[in-house]
Design a protein around this motif. Structure first.
Motif, mmCIF file in Angstrom:
data_model
loop_
_atom_site.group_PDB
_atom_site.id
_atom_site.type_symbol
_atom_site.label_atom_id
_atom_site.label_comp_id
_atom_site.label_asym_id
_atom_site.label_seq_id
_atom_site.Cartn_x
_atom_site.Cartn_y
_atom_site.Cartn_z
ATOM 1 N N VAL A 1 -45.488 39.560 17.486
ATOM 2 C CA VAL A 1 -44.336 38.889 16.855
ATOM 3 C C VAL A 1 -43.125 39.385 17.511
ATOM 4 O O VAL A 1 -42.135 38.493 17.501
ATOM 5 N N LEU A 2 -42.898 40.650 17.818
ATOM 6 C CA LEU A 2 -41.749 41.206 18.591
ATOM 7 C C LEU A 2 -41.364 40.238 19.598
ATOM 8 O O LEU A 2 -40.430 39.657 19.875
ATOM 9 N N ASN A 3 -42.401 40.349 20.695
ATOM 10 C CA ASN A 3 -42.085 39.672 22.091
ATOM 11 C C ASN A 3 -41.936 38.160 22.046
ATOM 12 O O ASN A 3 -41.137 37.596 22.516
ATOM 13 N N GLY A 4 -43.052 37.722 21.063
ATOM 14 C CA GLY A 4 -43.019 36.094 20.928
ATOM 15 C C GLY A 4 -41.675 35.490 20.182
ATOM 16 O O GLY A 4 -41.130 34.393 20.683
ATOM 17 N N GLY A 5 -41.223 36.280 19.344
ATOM 18 C CA GLY A 5 -39.936 35.959 18.548
ATOM 19 C C GLY A 5 -39.016 36.053 19.421
ATOM 20 O O GLY A 5 -38.067 35.019 19.376
ATOM 21 N N MET A 6 -38.613 37.145 20.132
ATOM 22 C CA MET A 6 -37.547 37.210 20.904
ATOM 23 C C MET A 6 -37.428 36.240 22.185
ATOM 24 O O MET A 6 -36.309 35.694 22.541
ATOM 25 N N ILE A 7 -38.645 35.887 22.698
ATOM 26 C CA ILE A 7 -38.539 35.214 23.781
ATOM 27 C C ILE A 7 -38.383 33.616 23.183
ATOM 28 O O ILE A 7 -37.646 32.937 24.030
ATOM 29 N N ILE B 1 -51.506 35.813 25.072
ATOM 30 C CA ILE B 1 -52.555 36.173 26.066
ATOM 31 C C ILE B 1 -52.257 37.733 26.699
ATOM 32 O O ILE B 1 -53.037 38.435 26.648
ATOM 33 N N ILE B 2 -50.918 37.761 26.812
ATOM 34 C CA ILE B 2 -50.617 39.232 27.272
ATOM 35 C C ILE B 2 -51.051 40.398 26.276
ATOM 36 O O ILE B 2 -51.820 41.532 26.503
ATOM 37 N N GLY B 3 -50.923 39.807 25.083
ATOM 38 C CA GLY B 3 -51.084 40.743 23.916
ATOM 39 C C GLY B 3 -52.862 41.035 23.798
ATOM 40 O O GLY B 3 -53.081 42.278 23.585
ATOM 41 N N LEU B 4 -53.561 39.978 23.920
ATOM 42 C CA LEU B 4 -54.844 40.238 23.951
ATOM 43 C C LEU B 4 -55.595 41.197 25.447
ATOM 44 O O LEU B 4 -56.353 41.446 25.205
ATOM 45 N N SER C 1 -43.447 48.686 20.256
ATOM 46 C CA SER C 1 -41.914 48.543 20.658
ATOM 47 C C SER C 1 -42.057 49.081 22.290
ATOM 48 O O SER C 1 -40.991 48.848 22.956
ATOM 49 N N VAL C 2 -42.814 49.797 22.644
ATOM 50 C CA VAL C 2 -42.835 50.260 23.964
ATOM 51 C C VAL C 2 -43.290 48.882 24.929
ATOM 52 O O VAL C 2 -42.648 48.902 25.827
ATOM 53 N N TRP C 3 -44.326 48.300 24.327
ATOM 54 C CA TRP C 3 -44.572 46.997 25.059
ATOM 55 C C TRP C 3 -43.123 45.973 25.092
ATOM 56 O O TRP C 3 -42.973 45.579 26.297
ATOM 57 N N PHE C 4 -42.695 45.989 24.106
ATOM 58 C CA PHE C 4 -41.469 45.224 23.844
ATOM 59 C C PHE C 4 -40.239 45.567 24.872
ATOM 60 O O PHE C 4 -39.586 44.961 25.788
ATOM 61 N N GLY C 5 -40.228 46.979 24.901
ATOM 62 C CA GLY C 5 -39.373 47.564 25.903
ATOM 63 C C GLY C 5 -39.539 47.550 27.423
ATOM 64 O O GLY C 5 -38.914 46.975 28.282
ATOM 65 N N SER C 6 -40.907 47.310 27.740
ATOM 66 C CA SER C 6 -41.173 46.905 28.953
ATOM 67 C C SER C 6 -41.241 45.517 29.327
ATOM 68 O O SER C 6 -40.918 44.963 30.550
ATOM 69 N N HIS C 7 -41.562 44.665 28.276
ATOM 70 C CA HIS C 7 -41.265 43.299 28.585
ATOM 71 C C HIS C 7 -39.758 42.605 28.711
ATOM 72 O O HIS C 7 -39.330 42.028 29.601
ATOM 73 N N VAL C 8 -38.942 43.387 27.869
ATOM 74 C CA VAL C 8 -37.679 42.908 27.704
ATOM 75 C C VAL C 8 -36.873 43.760 28.820
ATOM 76 O O VAL C 8 -35.833 44.501 28.372
ATOM 77 N N GLY C 9 -37.173 43.778 30.087
ATOM 78 C CA GLY C 9 -36.504 44.468 31.071
ATOM 79 C C GLY C 9 -35.276 43.380 31.687
ATOM 80 O O GLY C 9 -34.788 42.659 31.000
ATOM 81 N N GLU D 1 -55.850 49.826 13.948
ATOM 82 C CA GLU D 1 -54.405 50.237 14.255
ATOM 83 C C GLU D 1 -54.329 49.635 15.699
ATOM 84 O O GLU D 1 -53.017 49.284 15.746
ATOM 85 N N VAL D 2 -55.411 49.505 16.613
ATOM 86 C CA VAL D 2 -55.111 48.787 18.004
ATOM 87 C C VAL D 2 -54.566 47.472 17.448
ATOM 88 O O VAL D 2 -53.755 46.795 18.204
ATOM 89 N N ASN D 3 -55.087 46.881 16.526
ATOM 90 C CA ASN D 3 -54.982 45.469 16.382
ATOM 91 C C ASN D 3 -53.601 45.251 15.807
ATOM 92 O O ASN D 3 -53.227 44.140 15.926
ATOM 93 N N THR D 4 -53.219 46.128 14.862
ATOM 94 C CA THR D 4 -52.039 46.009 13.987
ATOM 95 C C THR D 4 -50.970 46.165 15.242
ATOM 96 O O THR D 4 -50.006 45.533 15.117
ATOM 97 N N ALA D 5 -51.132 47.098 15.997
ATOM 98 C CA ALA D 5 -49.973 47.258 17.208
ATOM 99 C C ALA D 5 -49.830 45.940 17.996
ATOM 100 O O ALA D 5 -48.657 45.520 18.473
ATOM 101 N N THR D 6 -50.971 45.389 18.307
ATOM 102 C CA THR D 6 -51.084 44.157 19.134
ATOM 103 C C THR D 6 -50.327 43.145 18.430
ATOM 104 O O THR D 6 -49.747 42.464 18.978
ATOM 105 N N GLY D 7 -50.785 42.865 17.000
ATOM 106 C CA GLY D 7 -50.159 41.924 16.232
ATOM 107 C C GLY D 7 -48.633 42.159 16.281
ATOM 108 O O GLY D 7 -47.868 41.085 16.177
#
Length: 383
Positions: free
Chosen positions: A236-242, A57-60, A19-27, A226-232
């Protein structure tokens, strides 16, 4: 609490990191719709799919950076860069700093320009809006760090929920066959596929520079799983919203195209929901303020000590850095939001591809995995 529990944070913890990644992306740039319109909707009919590819790509890239941070126990961007680009400690880390420096300026400029454009919709002259935002950002950067940190999570949740409501409402209330008709119109004037792919990479590039902030949030992750789970979850969050935002703008393309604030224009001219217009305006201003103030904090933390680690008045030193960054960003904002998103973020993205995306992903693949730093410490303690 048993040892296994201590070594895991669970799905909720992974979601919080994502969600922190999501918050940074959805500025502010994303929330206004300007970024998405320029990099995807205007380019061709494959916009939703290319946007999801960019998020992957961003997630990887973030995943690779989180692995490096966890393996070396480095959770601030200067220390992370030295480990990521090792054994090179001169060229690539400095190039990363340059990318970060320019992204900060462009982020401040786009936030000021976006807010000023929004204020214009309510009768405030553009230059007046620039001045108002410059003062607010400067004061918050100097005096409001604690307040903004406490409010950032709530702001992100509110913004995400409101944006989801807006996108779904726009799609559901679109004229019949609007999406298919407008997609056909976009296809008729589409750019060549290689240019669409290049813009996708540029978008991923300038978003990847935020890795400098996001390495700080991966510390709670306890394992590679857990790193993989957070990335996944983040993908989903960022890809779905965009993807939803793109579909909403395609649904109302004649209204949204050519405007500085596409989502605001759709709400104002098509949806006719007064409460949504006001709520969106407030959240959008908060997004612009949060983005600009956040990168100003980061700039102060990095460049303040360069003016003197043993300064007699650190507060004054940091205030000077804040004023300088906000002043430069405010001057840049006179170029307008659309130009800044296209040119400013575009060039940041071009340089970030070879400096951040390729090294992070490739080095993560070819380097031999090491135990996370915390794992090594636990083993040492048990001996």
């Amino acid at each position: 609490m048993n040892d296994k529990t201590k070594r895991t944070i669970g799905l909720l913890g992974c979601f919080q990191v994502a969600s922190v990644w999501f918050g940074s992306h959805v500025g502010g740039g994303f929330a206004s719709g300007n970024q998405t319109m320029q990099y995807y909707v205007n380019r061709g009919p494959y916009a939703p799919f290319l946007a999801v590819i960019a998020v992957i790509i961003i997630g990887l890239t973030y995943r690779a950076a989180w692995m490096t941070a966890k393996e070396n126990g480095t959770y601030e961007y200067r220390g992370w860069a030295l480990k990521e680009y090792a054994p090179d400690k001169r060229v690539m880390p400095i190039l990363f700093e340059v990318c970060w420096f320019f992204l900060c300026l462009v982020a401040i400029a786009t936030s000021v320009a976006g807010a000023a454009s929004l204020f214009e919709e309510y009768g405030v002259p553009y230059l007046g809006g620039v001045a108002i935002m410059a003062v607010i950002i400067t004061l918050l950067a100097i005096f409001g760090a604690g307040l903004l940190r406490k409010a950032s999570t709530v702001m992100t949740i509110v913004m995400a929920v409101l944006m989801l409501v807006i996108y779904v409402t726009a799609i559901v209330n679109a004229p019949a066959d609007a999406i298919s008709t407008n997609t056909a119109a976009i296809a008729a004037e589409a750019q060549p596929l290689h240019i669409q792919l290049w813009n996708t990479l540029k978008y991923a590039g300038f978003q990847s520079i935020l890795v400098g902030n996001l390495v700080a949030v991966c510390q709670p992750l306890k394992s590679r799983a857990e790193v993989n789970t957070a990335t996944g979850i983040g993908i989903v969050l960022n890809g779905g919203m965009i993807a939803l935002s793109i579909m909403a703008m395609i649904a109302w393309l004649p209204t949204a195209q050519g405007t500085t604030l596409p989502i605001f224009t759709i709400i104002d001219q098509n949806l006719g929901l007064g409460w949504m217009k006001i709520a969106y305006s407030v959240v959008l201003v908060l997004a612009f303020i949060s983005t600009a103030t956040g990168v100003t904090f980061g700039s102060v933390a990095r460049f303040g000590p360069l003016l003197g680690k043993n300064a007699s008045n650190p507060f004054l030193r940091d205030a000077v850095v804040s004023v300088i960054f906000v002043a430069i960003g405010s001057i840049m904002s006179l170029a307008g939001l659309t130009s800044l998103v296209s040119v400013g973020y575009g060039w940041c993205g071009v340089f970030a591809i070879p400096i951040i995306i390729i090294p992070c992903i490739v080095l993560n693949i070819i380097r031999k995995p090491k135990p996370f730093a915390e794992e090594g410490a636990e083993k040492a303690e048990s001996k």
